[in-house]
Design a protein around this motif. Structure first.
Motif, PDB file in Angstrom:
ATOM      1  N   TYR A  26       0.847  -1.206   0.000  1.00 20.27           N
ATOM      2  CA  TYR A  26       0.000   0.000   0.000  1.00 20.27           C
ATOM      3  C   TYR A  26       0.875   1.247   0.000  1.00 20.27           C
ATOM      4  N   SER A  27       0.548   2.187  -0.894  1.00 19.42           N
ATOM      5  CA  SER A  27       1.197   3.492  -0.916  1.00 19.42           C
ATOM      6  C   SER A  27       0.124   4.568  -0.997  1.00 19.42           C
ATOM      7  N   GLN A  28      -0.017   5.329   0.070  1.00 20.52           N
ATOM      8  CA  GLN A  28      -1.032   6.381   0.096  1.00 20.52           C
ATOM      9  C   GLN A  28      -0.724   7.454  -0.937  1.00 20.52           C
ATOM     10  N   SER A  29       0.525   7.901  -1.019  1.00 26.44           N
ATOM     11  CA  SER A  29       0.856   8.998  -1.932  1.00 26.44           C
ATOM     12  C   SER A  29       0.726   8.598  -3.401  1.00 26.44           C
ATOM     13  N   ALA A  30       0.877   7.306  -3.705  1.00 28.48           N
ATOM     14  CA  ALA A  30       0.717   6.828  -5.082  1.00 28.48           C
ATOM     15  C   ALA A  30      -0.705   6.330  -5.344  1.00 28.48           C
ATOM     16  N   ASP A  31      -1.567   6.359  -4.309  1.00 28.20           N
ATOM     17  CA  ASP A  31      -2.934   5.848  -4.418  1.00 28.20           C
ATOM     18  C   ASP A  31      -2.907   4.427  -4.977  1.00 28.20           C
ATOM     19  N   TYR A  32      -2.126   3.567  -4.310  1.00 25.26           N
ATOM     20  CA  TYR A  32      -1.875   2.216  -4.815  1.00 25.26           C
ATOM     21  C   TYR A  32      -2.085   1.186  -3.704  1.00 25.26           C
ATOM     22  N   ALA A  65      -7.986  -9.822  -5.464  1.00 30.97           N
ATOM     23  CA  ALA A  65      -9.095  -9.134  -6.132  1.00 30.97           C
ATOM     24  C   ALA A  65      -9.542  -7.921  -5.327  1.00 30.97           C
ATOM     25  N   HIS A  66      -9.614  -8.055  -4.022  1.00 28.70           N
ATOM     26  CA  HIS A  66     -10.031  -6.960  -3.147  1.00 28.70           C
ATOM     27  C   HIS A  66      -9.018  -5.821  -3.185  1.00 28.70           C
ATOM     28  N   CYS A  67      -7.740  -6.166  -3.194  1.00 27.12           N
ATOM     29  CA  CYS A  67      -6.690  -5.139  -3.192  1.00 27.12           C
ATOM     30  C   CYS A  67      -6.536  -4.457  -4.543  1.00 27.12           C
ATOM     31  N   CYS A  68      -6.558  -5.230  -5.592  1.00 27.25           N
ATOM     32  CA  CYS A  68      -6.192  -4.714  -6.911  1.00 27.25           C
ATOM     33  C   CYS A  68      -7.382  -4.210  -7.709  1.00 27.25           C
ATOM     34  N   LEU A  95      -8.404   2.972   0.378  1.00 23.09           N
ATOM     35  CA  LEU A  95      -7.328   1.993   0.226  1.00 23.09           C
ATOM     36  C   LEU A  95      -6.601   1.775   1.550  1.00 23.09           C
ATOM     37  N   GLY A  96      -6.409   2.852   2.301  1.00 22.76           N
ATOM     38  CA  GLY A  96      -5.748   2.735   3.600  1.00 22.76           C
ATOM     39  C   GLY A  96      -6.547   1.881   4.574  1.00 22.76           C
ATOM     40  N   GLN A  97      -7.866   2.034   4.555  1.00 23.00           N
ATOM     41  CA  GLN A  97      -8.713   1.205   5.421  1.00 23.00           C
ATOM     42  C   GLN A  97      -8.654  -0.260   4.992  1.00 23.00           C
TER      43      GLN A  97
END
Length: 126
Positions: free
Chosen positions: A30-36, A69-72, A85-87
């Motif tokens: 997870y990368s918050q700044s990259a929204d990934y 699937a949930h992550c991507c 995404l953070g949650q």
């Protein structure tokens, strides 16, 4: 190239929770700044079956596929509506007592989160 902070957990398959033996089977990054947010996995069937011959490999594969699937972003969009995404990462990184468990959260900096995920998958899972 911009650099992004990231967090990741290694997903472990713990066939018998009472024995605390595990095999690394995936990574969630997870990368918050990259929204990934994405995950990858690989099963080393021989190692897993050596630990637990009774392990249901199909159920394990299915659980990992659901995480990916949930992550991507491949899961039902209604199911993930309103969840950042953070949650999602926090939920996936929370300790649990199931066959698929997250390890501790680690962090780093990268210019390419997708490439970093593949690097971690190759290095930590095999």
């Amino acid at each position: 190239m911009s650099r992004h902070g990231f967090q990741y957990v290694v997903l472990r398959c713990v066939p018998r929770v009472d024995r605390e033996e595990f095999v690394n089977v995936g990574v969630v990054l997870y990368s918050q700044s990259a929204d990934y947010l994405c995950a990858g996995s690989r099963l080393q069937e021989a190692r897993l079956l050596a630990l637990a011959p009774e392990l249901d490999l199909e159920a394990t594969r299915s659980a990992l596929a659901a995480i990916e699937a949930h992550c991507c972003g491949q899961a039902d969009p209604v199911a993930g509506a309103g969840i950042s995404l953070g949650q999602r990462f926090g939920w996936l990184a929370a300790p649990r007592s199931t066959v698929i468990q997250p390890g501790p959260i680690h962090g780093g900096v990268t210019g390419d989160p997708a490439r970093q995920l593949q690097h971690l998958l190759e290095t930590l899972v095999g």
